[in-house]
Design an enzyme around this catalytic site. Sequence first.
Site, PDB file in Angstrom:
ATOM      1  N   HIS A  97      45.163  55.029 100.386  1.00  0.00           N
ATOM      2  CA  HIS A  97      45.646  53.794 101.016  1.00  0.00           C
ATOM      3  C   HIS A  97      46.941  54.100 101.767  1.00  0.00           C
ATOM      4  CE1 HIS A  97      47.330  49.860 101.717  1.00  0.00           C
ATOM      5  NE2 HIS A  97      46.088  49.424 101.655  1.00  0.00           N
ATOM      6  N   GLU A 169      40.899  51.474 107.916  1.00  0.00           N
ATOM      7  CA  GLU A 169      41.978  50.488 107.809  1.00  0.00           C
ATOM      8  C   GLU A 169      43.101  50.880 108.766  1.00  0.00           C
ATOM      9  OE1 GLU A 169      41.534  48.448 103.662  1.00  0.00           O
ATOM     10  OE2 GLU A 169      43.249  49.782 103.710  1.00  0.00           O
TER      11      GLU A 169
END
Length: 263
Positions: A97, A169
């Site tokens: 992430h 993302e």
Amino acid sequence: MRRLVAGTGWKMNNGIADSIRYAEELKARIASLDTSAIDIYVLPPFTSLAAAAQALAGSPVAVGGQNMHWEDAGSWTGEISAPMLLEAGCRYVELAHSERLRHFGETYELVRRKVDKAMSAGLTPIVCLGESAREKAEGRAGQVLAEQVLTSLGGQPDERVPEIILAYEPRWAIGAAEAASPAYIGERHRALRAVLRQRCGAGIAERTRIIYGGSVTPENARAILDIEDVDGLFVGRAAWRAEGFARIVERVADAAKMKTEDK
Ligand code: PGA
């Protein structure tokens, strides 16, 4: 056909009591939906994993960790291993992430080791990929994403690649006011699938899920799910409450139904 995914990462939100409340409410809200054709996961913080997994046992919602170490055990203060995640009831683990990369100095070289460990331990890795605003402005998004995905996959045998979920993302769209535009998401997902095709062949690329995350909401979910190469949604803020995630799950279940009918 690729099974669509509805996932949420809670980041540093929801302690044990809130996680149990969330789980109970989510189960009740999605009970009447046909979720048989989709995969659903929530990623609570470490201290809430066991409680959330217990509360969601027997439901269509799986649990995963937000990070993991590449070794099973040892002198790694503050870290959590794959066997620990499995023991807590996890089936998934999120890796790379952008907040891990940005604030904690993680690199894709480390991510590759974590992917290897997750795969050998039997956890499904969700590997985040994303370019920064600057890389996008410099026209380097395609190259950066290709490097990230190829490094993360490392020496993984082709036939196992579809077990990995790739999460596109864009860093500039995480925690932002708006998601990336459908046209841009489509372009990036198409390019990522082309990279997979080159590395592993067309059949493997066709079977590998690439989901989108970054300012997804129940309102924009539909338009993003309609994009050809988007295989699901990965949601932060809009799914930190059960009500929001239930609405996302409903959108994904609807999209799966439409895709089946189209075939
Ligand atoms: P957001 O977070 O939905 O709040 O933008 C997405 C993410 O970090 O995966």
